[in-house]
Design an enzyme around this catalytic site. Structure first.
Site, PDB file in Angstrom:
ATOM      1  N   ASP A 101     -24.831 -23.533  91.289  1.00 23.12           N
ATOM      2  CA  ASP A 101     -25.116 -22.284  91.271  1.00 23.12           C
ATOM      3  C   ASP A 101     -26.268 -21.684  90.261  1.00 23.12           C
ATOM      4  O   ASP A 101     -26.460 -22.589  89.154  1.00 23.12           O
ATOM      5  CB  ASP A 101     -23.927 -21.488  91.167  1.00 23.12           C
ATOM      6  N   ASP A 124     -27.121 -17.977  88.775  1.00 22.38           N
ATOM      7  CA  ASP A 124     -26.609 -17.100  87.973  1.00 22.38           C
ATOM      8  C   ASP A 124     -25.282 -17.450  87.252  1.00 22.38           C
ATOM      9  O   ASP A 124     -24.128 -17.689  88.130  1.00 22.38           O
ATOM     10  CB  ASP A 124     -26.559 -15.814  88.550  1.00 22.38           C
TER      11      ASP A 124
END
Ligand code: BG6
Ligand code: MG
Length: 229
Positions: free
Chosen positions: A13, A15
């Site tokens: 991922d 963020d």
């Protein structure tokens, strides 16, 4: 610690895993909320991790109503304008991101995984992921990226990580997902992938949000890399 077996790729991922844009998202929501006098606290901010822009605003309004009795309702058009305003504030803050803004351990573990011959990729719900990746100058290292503009269903739906695996031509069970959000771990689990949760145990509460492995932060994950890969 168990070793990861039969793995061909690690999907990160973005963020909150590679870089701390979560703070920038929070600040942008807070600025918009303050201007609108919408109550917004830390607990609400943590619920927005990994959640789409639209769902984030729905959560902010639900929490403001339930916790603080905020009664104002917005038309569809007003709601969209609030999202656009927040995104403007967020976009303004992206210019502050440089290659120095990777989280401690993130760059090291990506280099290590690559050096061991695994593919590395990113699956981010953010429609701004491309700008962030560009500012971090990590695009040359990545074998695939899927961002929020390319998917129909947000996390916890498995679509995003499965699309990344599809782009690389890999079976889902050969992919590991690294996620800081409960919704993201749920997405990886639902997609038939191995999940690594980054963050405190309390964050991954429900049974379907439980990661196969969990580390407190990226530094902690990086320190275990020899044992894992
Ligand atoms: C996720 C973030 O990566 O992207 C969320 O964790 C954010 O906080 C979501 O809401 C959507 O991002 P954007 O940039 O499309 O508004
Ligand atoms: Mg995240």
């Amino acid at each position: 610690m168990k070793k990861l077996k039969n793995i061909k790729a690690v999907i990160f991922d973005l963020d909150g895993v590679i870089t701390e844009t979560s703070d920038l998202h929070t600040r942008a929501w807070k600025k918009m909320a303050d201007e609108e006098n919408i109550p917004f606290d830390e607990k609400t901010a943590d619920k927005l991790r990994g959640v789409s822009r639209r769902r984030s605003l729905e959560i902010i309004l639900e929490e403001a109503k339930n916790k603080y009795g905020f009664e104002k309702t917005y038309t569809k058009e007003e709601f969209n304008k609030l999202m656009t305003r927040k995104n403007g504030y967020y976009r303004d803050s992206l210019s502050t991101i440089t290659p120095d803004n990777t989280l401690d351990g993130a760059k090291e573990i990506m280099d290590f995984i690559k050096s061991r011959g695994y593919k590395i990729a990113i699956g981010s719900s953010s429609k701004n992921a491309e700008a962030v990746i560009k500012n971090l100058k990590i695009e040359d290292q990545l074998d695939a990226v899927v961002n929020g503009t390319e998917i129909t269903h947000s996390k916890p739906h498995p679509e995003i990580f499965q699309s990344v695996a599809d782009k690389m031509g890999l079976a889902y069970e050969h992919c590991v997902v690294v996620e800081d959000a409960a919704a993201g771990v749920e997405s990886a689990n639902a997609g038939g992938m191995v999940s690594i949760g980054i963050g405190p145990q309390e964050r991954f509460k429900q049974e379907n949000e439980k990661p196969d492995f969990r580390f407190n932060d990226m530094s902690d994950f990086n320190s275990k890399k020899e044992e894992l890969f």
